[in-house]
Design a protein around this motif. Sequence first.
Motif, PDB file in Angstrom:
ATOM      1  N   THR A   2     -20.224  27.688  21.308  1.00 17.84           N
ATOM      2  CA  THR A   2     -19.762  26.657  20.575  1.00 17.84           C
ATOM      3  C   THR A   2     -19.324  25.713  21.727  1.00 17.84           C
ATOM      4  O   THR A   2     -19.406  25.982  22.912  1.00 17.84           O
ATOM      5  CB  THR A   2     -18.057  27.149  20.220  1.00 17.84           C
ATOM      6  N   SER A   3     -19.319  24.095  21.457  1.00 23.41           N
ATOM      7  CA  SER A   3     -19.641  23.612  22.487  1.00 23.41           C
ATOM      8  C   SER A   3     -18.694  22.087  21.935  1.00 23.41           C
ATOM      9  O   SER A   3     -18.706  21.732  20.728  1.00 23.41           O
ATOM     10  CB  SER A   3     -20.826  22.886  22.654  1.00 23.41           C
ATOM     11  N   ASP A   4     -18.152  21.240  22.845  1.00 30.26           N
ATOM     12  CA  ASP A   4     -17.535  20.002  22.399  1.00 30.26           C
ATOM     13  C   ASP A   4     -17.817  19.321  23.842  1.00 30.26           C
ATOM     14  O   ASP A   4     -17.701  19.480  24.926  1.00 30.26           O
ATOM     15  CB  ASP A   4     -15.683  20.287  22.625  1.00 30.26           C
ATOM     16  N   LEU A   5     -18.307  17.967  23.564  1.00 28.46           N
ATOM     17  CA  LEU A   5     -18.523  16.906  24.680  1.00 28.46           C
ATOM     18  C   LEU A   5     -17.202  16.037  24.764  1.00 28.46           C
ATOM     19  O   LEU A   5     -16.742  15.534  23.469  1.00 28.46           O
ATOM     20  CB  LEU A   5     -19.504  16.000  24.227  1.00 28.46           C
ATOM     21  N   LEU A   6     -16.341  16.008  25.674  1.00 31.84           N
ATOM     22  CA  LEU A   6     -15.293  15.237  26.033  1.00 31.84           C
ATOM     23  C   LEU A   6     -15.483  14.194  26.624  1.00 31.84           C
ATOM     24  O   LEU A   6     -16.323  14.149  28.072  1.00 31.84           O
ATOM     25  CB  LEU A   6     -14.103  16.382  26.561  1.00 31.84           C
ATOM     26  N   ARG A   7     -14.516  13.027  26.629  1.00 31.49           N
ATOM     27  CA  ARG A   7     -14.533  12.151  27.341  1.00 31.49           C
ATOM     28  C   ARG A   7     -13.193  12.006  28.000  1.00 31.49           C
ATOM     29  O   ARG A   7     -12.183  12.310  27.477  1.00 31.49           O
ATOM     30  CB  ARG A   7     -14.758  10.573  26.633  1.00 31.49           C
ATOM     31  N   LEU A   8     -13.212  11.871  29.346  1.00 30.61           N
ATOM     32  CA  LEU A   8     -11.680  12.114  30.291  1.00 30.61           C
ATOM     33  C   LEU A   8     -11.354  10.684  30.487  1.00 30.61           C
ATOM     34  O   LEU A   8     -12.141   9.744  31.006  1.00 30.61           O
ATOM     35  CB  LEU A   8     -12.204  12.857  31.449  1.00 30.61           C
ATOM     36  N   ALA A   9      -9.918  10.511  30.243  1.00 34.10           N
ATOM     37  CA  ALA A   9      -9.457   9.165  30.726  1.00 34.10           C
ATOM     38  C   ALA A   9      -7.975   9.691  31.071  1.00 34.10           C
ATOM     39  O   ALA A   9      -6.921   9.889  30.494  1.00 34.10           O
ATOM     40  CB  ALA A   9      -9.249   8.288  29.587  1.00 34.10           C
ATOM     41  N   GLY A  10      -8.081   9.915  32.379  1.00 36.37           N
ATOM     42  CA  GLY A  10      -6.664  10.316  33.022  1.00 36.37           C
ATOM     43  C   GLY A  10      -6.497  11.626  32.705  1.00 36.37           C
ATOM     44  O   GLY A  10      -7.471  12.585  32.578  1.00 36.37           O
ATOM     45  N   ASP A  11      -5.451  12.130  32.164  1.00 38.48           N
ATOM     46  CA  ASP A  11      -4.914  13.287  31.552  1.00 38.48           C
ATOM     47  C   ASP A  11      -5.433  13.513  30.015  1.00 38.48           C
ATOM     48  O   ASP A  11      -5.215  14.623  29.458  1.00 38.48           O
ATOM     49  CB  ASP A  11      -3.283  13.710  31.581  1.00 38.48           C
ATOM     50  N   ILE A  12      -5.978  12.589  29.536  1.00 43.49           N
ATOM     51  CA  ILE A  12      -6.445  12.285  27.969  1.00 43.49           C
ATOM     52  C   ILE A  12      -7.831  13.192  28.107  1.00 43.49           C
ATOM     53  O   ILE A  12      -8.599  12.583  28.677  1.00 43.49           O
ATOM     54  CB  ILE A  12      -6.151  11.162  27.260  1.00 43.49           C
ATOM     55  N   GLU A  13      -8.062  13.897  27.145  1.00 43.71           N
ATOM     56  CA  GLU A  13      -9.466  14.313  26.666  1.00 43.71           C
ATOM     57  C   GLU A  13      -9.791  14.097  25.337  1.00 43.71           C
ATOM     58  O   GLU A  13      -9.036  14.528  24.475  1.00 43.71           O
ATOM     59  CB  GLU A  13      -9.657  15.964  26.827  1.00 43.71           C
ATOM     60  N   GLU A  14     -10.790  13.172  25.080  1.00 46.61           N
ATOM     61  CA  GLU A  14     -11.299  12.923  23.639  1.00 46.61           C
ATOM     62  C   GLU A  14     -12.520  13.553  23.273  1.00 46.61           C
ATOM     63  O   GLU A  14     -13.495  13.488  24.099  1.00 46.61           O
ATOM     64  CB  GLU A  14     -11.446  11.242  23.721  1.00 46.61           C
ATOM     65  N   ARG A  15     -12.450  14.193  22.249  1.00 40.65           N
ATOM     66  CA  ARG A  15     -13.448  15.011  21.736  1.00 40.65           C
ATOM     67  C   ARG A  15     -14.433  14.178  20.993  1.00 40.65           C
ATOM     68  O   ARG A  15     -13.992  13.482  20.063  1.00 40.65           O
ATOM     69  CB  ARG A  15     -13.276  16.254  20.738  1.00 40.65           C
ATOM     70  N   LEU A  16     -15.860  13.846  21.300  1.00 42.21           N
ATOM     71  CA  LEU A  16     -16.453  12.890  20.888  1.00 42.21           C
ATOM     72  C   LEU A  16     -17.126  13.564  19.760  1.00 42.21           C
ATOM     73  O   LEU A  16     -17.780  14.820  19.645  1.00 42.21           O
ATOM     74  CB  LEU A  16     -17.577  12.446  22.074  1.00 42.21           C
TER      75      LEU A  16
END
Length: 85
Positions: A2-16
């Motif tokens: 299983t995989s998730d590509l994430l964008r990090l912005a400070g403490d926020i993780e956004e799943r792309l």
Amino acid sequence: VTSDLLRLAGDIEERLQPGDAVAAGDRLVLDLTLDQPMHLDVFNEDDHGAIAGLFPLADVAPANPVRPGDRIRLPGQRGDDPQEW
């Protein structure tokens, strides 16, 4: 796997999602869960067709083969410092 590509912005993780745009300066990581040992290679192809290797990286853990078990965050860590692309 299983995989998730994430964008990090400070403490926020956004799943792309597939097709989401990324920009220069975005901090990206790939979270994986493996059910068996694997040799992994991660590449990026830019808009001009140039290909760059993103994993494995010299002096960054984990290295191949990657062990199964807990969630793994790539590109990994250099010493105590988490790395991003």
